[in-house]
Write an enzyme that holds these catalytic residues in place. Sequence first.
Site, PDB file in Angstrom:
ATOM      1  N   ILE A  92       0.765  -1.184  -0.015  1.00 30.20           N
ATOM      2  CA  ILE A  92      -0.012  -0.222   0.161  1.00 30.20           C
ATOM      3  C   ILE A  92       0.733   1.187  -0.053  1.00 30.20           C
ATOM      4  O   ILE A  92       0.529   2.357  -0.811  1.00 30.20           O
ATOM      5  CB  ILE A  92      -0.993  -0.011   1.169  1.00 30.20           C
ATOM      6  CG1 ILE A  92      -2.046  -1.174   1.043  1.00 30.20           C
ATOM      7  CG2 ILE A  92      -1.884   1.321   1.220  1.00 30.20           C
ATOM      8  CD1 ILE A  92      -2.671  -1.560   2.213  1.00 30.20           C
ATOM      9  N   ASN A 120      13.822   5.161  12.338  1.00 31.12           N
ATOM     10  CA  ASN A 120      12.799   4.303  11.642  1.00 31.12           C
ATOM     11  C   ASN A 120      13.406   3.682  10.373  1.00 31.12           C
ATOM     12  O   ASN A 120      13.145   3.910   9.281  1.00 31.12           O
ATOM     13  CB  ASN A 120      11.701   5.495  10.953  1.00 31.12           C
ATOM     14  CG  ASN A 120      10.443   4.632  10.602  1.00 31.12           C
ATOM     15  OD1 ASN A 120      10.458   3.396  10.309  1.00 31.12           O
ATOM     16  ND2 ASN A 120       9.352   5.669  10.623  1.00 31.12           N
ATOM     17  N   GLU A 121      13.908   2.555  10.794  1.00 31.64           N
ATOM     18  CA  GLU A 121      14.746   1.558   9.642  1.00 31.64           C
ATOM     19  C   GLU A 121      13.776   1.103   8.889  1.00 31.64           C
ATOM     20  O   GLU A 121      14.182   1.008   7.613  1.00 31.64           O
ATOM     21  CB  GLU A 121      15.424   0.564  10.489  1.00 31.64           C
ATOM     22  CG  GLU A 121      16.618   0.974  11.313  1.00 31.64           C
ATOM     23  CD  GLU A 121      17.685   1.804  10.339  1.00 31.64           C
ATOM     24  OE1 GLU A 121      17.927   1.139   9.237  1.00 31.64           O
ATOM     25  OE2 GLU A 121      18.527   2.394  10.612  1.00 31.64           O
ATOM     26  N   PRO A 122      12.600   0.720   9.150  1.00 28.28           N
ATOM     27  CA  PRO A 122      11.713   0.257   8.003  1.00 28.28           C
ATOM     28  C   PRO A 122      11.430   1.182   6.896  1.00 28.28           C
ATOM     29  O   PRO A 122      11.433   1.144   5.682  1.00 28.28           O
ATOM     30  CB  PRO A 122      10.449  -0.402   8.906  1.00 28.28           C
ATOM     31  CG  PRO A 122      10.737  -0.580  10.217  1.00 28.28           C
ATOM     32  CD  PRO A 122      11.892   0.293  10.394  1.00 28.28           C
ATOM     33  N   TYR A 127      12.367   3.636   1.502  1.00 28.61           N
ATOM     34  CA  TYR A 127      12.786   4.880   0.722  1.00 28.61           C
ATOM     35  C   TYR A 127      14.133   4.538  -0.013  1.00 28.61           C
ATOM     36  O   TYR A 127      14.337   5.004  -1.007  1.00 28.61           O
ATOM     37  CB  TYR A 127      13.083   6.196   1.726  1.00 28.61           C
ATOM     38  CG  TYR A 127      11.892   6.493   2.356  1.00 28.61           C
ATOM     39  CD1 TYR A 127      10.709   6.411   1.614  1.00 28.61           C
ATOM     40  CD2 TYR A 127      11.797   6.866   3.667  1.00 28.61           C
ATOM     41  CE1 TYR A 127       9.230   7.037   2.257  1.00 28.61           C
ATOM     42  CE2 TYR A 127      10.617   7.624   4.395  1.00 28.61           C
ATOM     43  CZ  TYR A 127       9.365   7.506   3.527  1.00 28.61           C
ATOM     44  OH  TYR A 127       8.112   7.825   4.349  1.00 28.61           O
ATOM     45  N   LYS A 128      15.099   3.860   0.529  1.00 27.23           N
ATOM     46  CA  LYS A 128      16.177   3.232  -0.314  1.00 27.23           C
ATOM     47  C   LYS A 128      15.960   2.646  -1.435  1.00 27.23           C
ATOM     48  O   LYS A 128      16.603   2.657  -2.613  1.00 27.23           O
ATOM     49  CB  LYS A 128      17.329   2.623   0.514  1.00 27.23           C
ATOM     50  CG  LYS A 128      17.831   3.623   1.584  1.00 27.23           C
ATOM     51  CD  LYS A 128      18.755   2.584   2.698  1.00 27.23           C
ATOM     52  CE  LYS A 128      19.543   3.809   3.524  1.00 27.23           C
ATOM     53  NZ  LYS A 128      20.753   2.743   4.351  1.00 27.23           N
TER      54      LYS A 128
END
Length: 151
Positions: A92, A120-122, A127-128
């Site tokens: 989503i 906020n690693e997730p 974004y990476k």
Amino acid sequence: MRVATVEDCPRLLELVHELALFERAPEEVTVTLDEFIDAGFGAKPVWKAYVAEVDGLIVGFALYYIRYSTWKGCRLYLEDLIVTEAYRGQKIGKLLIERLIVEAKELGFSGMVWQVLDWNEPAINFYKKYEANIEAGWLNVSLSKEQLEQY
């Protein structure tokens, strides 16, 4: 996915509160529903959002506004990308951010910018996947309504 309407605002604000709780700052959400509605659908709207629904329930949204950079020109500023916890991992967020990428291109913007908390690693990993540049060295600076009123 569709453009948000004024009728969606109560649910969007619920998701904003959910995000603030996740970001460990629930007390920071001070906007009222009326202010939120006016800012999006009043005489001078400043934001637009896309919503994602599952079985008629809004489970996520991406809210943006136009930011002007004296260095880069008009840019899409992603204020919030939220997917409620029970629906994360179902692509989503991917649909929402990719809709904004298309929107930024369609509107001829020079780019798209947003913020992410450094812990906020997730989100950072998400974004990476888009090869987003994650900048270091810039600090957020703000004045509250109360501080503005002192001057």
